[in-house]
Structures are given as C-alpha cells and as structure tokens.
Design a protein around this motif. Structure first.
Motif, short mmCIF file in Angstrom:
data_model
loop_
_atom_site.label_atom_id
_atom_site.label_comp_id
_atom_site.label_asym_id
_atom_site.label_seq_id
_atom_site.Cartn_x
_atom_site.Cartn_y
_atom_site.Cartn_z
N THR A 169 29.27 -3.22 34.63
CA THR A 169 28.53 -4.36 34.10
C THR A 169 29.47 -5.52 33.79
O THR A 169 30.48 -5.34 33.10
CB THR A 169 27.77 -3.95 32.83
OG1 THR A 169 26.91 -2.86 33.14
CG2 THR A 169 26.96 -5.12 32.29
N THR A 196 20.18 -4.51 26.90
CA THR A 196 21.52 -4.22 27.40
C THR A 196 21.88 -2.76 27.22
O THR A 196 22.51 -2.12 28.07
CB THR A 196 22.55 -5.10 26.67
OG1 THR A 196 22.18 -6.46 26.83
CG2 THR A 196 23.94 -4.89 27.25
N GLU A 200 24.42 -11.10 31.48
CA GLU A 200 24.89 -10.12 32.45
C GLU A 200 24.81 -10.69 33.85
O GLU A 200 23.90 -11.46 34.18
CB GLU A 200 24.07 -8.84 32.36
CG GLU A 200 24.30 -8.08 31.06
CD GLU A 200 23.63 -6.71 31.07
OE1 GLU A 200 23.06 -6.35 32.11
OE2 GLU A 200 23.70 -6.02 30.05
#
Length: 382
Positions: free
Chosen positions: A170, A287, A229
């Motif tokens: 990520t 998340t 992200e």
C-alpha cells in the motif's frame, strides 16, 4: 504196453504240460514288468521354470532354471538347450545335476529359450534383457531433472508471490504542501521532514488518526487526513481536486506554520473538529479493512511459495530415493576408484573383496586402482 506203463507215461505228459504252462506265465509276468518299468521311465513332457523373480534380466549375468520331466523318474540325459540370442549361452547346470539349466545373458534385447529331448519340447520362456546399471543411471538422471524442474517451478512461484506481495504494497500520497512528517504520532514530537504535495511513501499501518509510513527505513508518522492511498502507477500524478486541501496542523505555508505554533489552542480545536474526526474515523476504518485484506493476500502468497518450495524438496528427496532404489534393484555397487566413483556389478565387487580380503582392507585396495584396471582384472579371470 501194460496199463501201469500207460498211466506213468500219461502222468509225465501232465507234468510237462504244467511246467510249460508255468514257464509261459513267468515269461508273461516278466514281460509285463519290463513294459511297466519302461513306461515309468519314458519321458512324456518337460517343464522349464525360472528360479528367480526378475521379469527383466541384466546383461552379462547368470540365471538358473529348474528342469523337470514327467514322469519324475524319467531320464533327463541328452537334453538339448536352445536359446535364440547369439550373444547368450544356455546350458546344463554345473556338476552332475541334470535338473537345472543356466542362462548367461548377452546384449540388450529379448531372449527366448527352451529345452528338448528327441521330439519332446519344454515350454518356451521369453525375457527382456536390459543394462540395469545404465537404466538406473537414466532413471536417476530423469529423477534429478524432475527435481530441478520442480525447484525452478518453486523458485518461479516464490518470485511470483514476491512480485504479488510488492504489487499489494500500500502506497500513500501527500495531498498538500508543507505536510509535516513526525517521529511519533503526536504534534509535540520531532518533525522529521516537511513533505511536498505528490510525494509517495509506503504505508505500514494506521495509528488512530495518523498513518505510519516508511521513510528511508525509518518509521515515521503523517496525519491521515493529508494522505490518500494510491498505486505505483498512479504515484507522482496528484489529484487536481486535492490542490485546495484544507489547512491543518501539519500543512501550511511558512506564515501559517508560524501562526499555528503561536496558537496551540486554536490548532488543537481545529484538529478536533467533529466533522474532521468523523471523516478520519471512516478513512481509518476503510484503510484498516484494506490493510487486512492485503495482509491476508500476502500471507496466502507466502504460504503458496512455501508450499512450492516444500514440494520441490519432496521431489528432490523422492528423486534421491528413486536413484538409490534403482541402483539397488540393478545390483550395482559404487566403488571410489583412483579416477573417481564408478559403478560395478555385485559379482565384480564380491570378487574384489575376496581377492584382497587377506589384507584386511579390501575396499582400501580398490581405491588404488582405476575403474578400467578393476574391470580388466575381473574380465581376465572370468
């Protein structure tokens, strides 16, 4: 002639007839006995049976067969031993034992054999003759090749899993200018650096309303509200809609930063606005879900890679066991000769042991000779 003489003559004739009849009966009995004995010893059939369990015979080896006649007392002398392979020999067993036959194999191929006497022929037997040492070597090479292919497949699977793990890493991208990166998840600690809009970092985890990131091998923290992200392809391409990101304690111009430091209560109130807290909590939950899914996928990829490596190890082990089994079934022995390890038949090995057994260290004596010398020694004496 008187009556007395006639009676005497008649009596003698009767005695002669009795003797002749007895002789005829005796002759018949003797003839019957002779015929019976001859019938008992007359050969009616022959059976050829192998005294071994192998279905494939090795080259240049001896194999013993049993030869039985029917009836069992029938003579087996003057048998003819027939074999269709010119490189092989088939003959009566050694010594006075006529009940066995010995086949000495020659080149690879098929060999058919039988025994016969006059017009009586035994059953016919056919065997495949192969070079067991060469076959064992080929099987070992095939097993080793399979193990190498499995190892390569395992390495490829591990590399693919690693690539998948990298792809699942990520990334987070800074959405504003002058965003502070801190050493701890609070606004009172050291500022490691001031980030620029569009900079990308590897995300480690969420810590309340902060995001832990990797910065040059060091764990640092950035406010989650100033990150989004992204993927490696999207990295470096900031979203134009985020250019007007809201001001906060970790994003400001030089003037705003100074004002922020001069008014800590104002900064605190700003950071704790209910709307922003709700947004941060929702972003944090999303998340965390994404991080858990990615962690599960990474764990699965690592488990698959470990399973592939374990499978390759199993194949390697099976290959080694197959090579040992093949060598054992071939009846071969590895001798460390002066010019390196070489394969010898069990018969050759036993002969070398018997030859140098008087020294107390026959295997040591073998190491002083080359493979060619040892083969020549055996062939010259057999």
């Amino acid at each position: 002639m008187s009556r007395k003489k006639r009676r005497l003559k008649k009596k003698r004739v009767s005695q002669v007839l009795v003797i002749v009849a007895a002789a005829l009966v005796l002759v018949i009995i003797v003839a019957a006995v002779i015929l019976l004995l001859k019938s008992i010893k007359t050969l009616k059939s022959i059976t050829l049976t192998p005294n071994f369990a192998e279905t494939e015979l090795d080259v240049n080896q001896d194999y013993v067969f049993s030869v039985k006649g029917n009836p069992s007392k029938a003579s087996l002398k003057s048998l003819k031993y027939s074999v269709d392979d010119s490189t092989a020999t088939f003959e009566k067993g050694s010594g006075a034992d006529t009940g066995t036959a010995v086949l000495h194999t020659g080149a690879e191929g098929t060999v058919t054999l039988y025994v016969s006497k006059d017009k009586i022929k035994s059953n016919t037997l056919t065997f495949q003759v192969v070079d067991q040492a060469r076959k064992a070597e080929e099987e070992a090479m095939a097993a080793e090749k399979a193990a190498q292919e499995a190892q390569l497949a395992a390495e490829a699977a591990a590399a693919e899993a690693e690539q998948e793990a990298v792809a699942m890493t990520t990334l987070v991208q800074v959405t504003g200018d002058n965003v502070r990166m801190r050493a701890e998840p609070n606004t009172d600690c050291e500022v490691v650096k001031t980030c620029k809009k569009g900079e990308t970092y590897t995300k480690i985890e969420n810590v309340e309303d902060w995001t832990k990131v990797d910065f040059e091998g060091r764990e640092c923290y950035i406010k989650s509200e100033f990150l989004t992200e992204t993927t490696s392809e999207e990295a470096g391409q900031p979203d134009e809609a985020t250019e007007g990101a809201a001001e906060g304690n970790d994003t400001a111009s030089a003037t705003d930063t100074k004002k922020e430091e001069q008014k800590p209560e104002e900064k605190k109130n700003e950071e704790q606005k209910p709307a922003e807290q709700n947004n941060n909590q929702q972003a944090q939950a999303n998340t965390q879900d994404n991080a858990q899914a990615q962690a599960d996928a990474l764990a699965k990829a690592q488990a698959d890679a470990a399973a592939a490596v374990a499978a390759a190890a199993d194949v390697q082990k099976q290959a080694e066991e197959a090579a040992k089994a093949a060598a054992a079934s071939a009846g071969t022995v590895t001798i460390n000769c002066a010019d390196g390890p070489a394969q010898f038949s069990k018969a050759e090995y036993d002969y070398f042991v018997a030859t140098w057994n008087y020294t107390g260290m026959p295997e040591e004596m073998m190491t002083h000779h080359s493979a060619g010398e040892l083969h020549a020694l055996y062939n010259n004496t057999h």
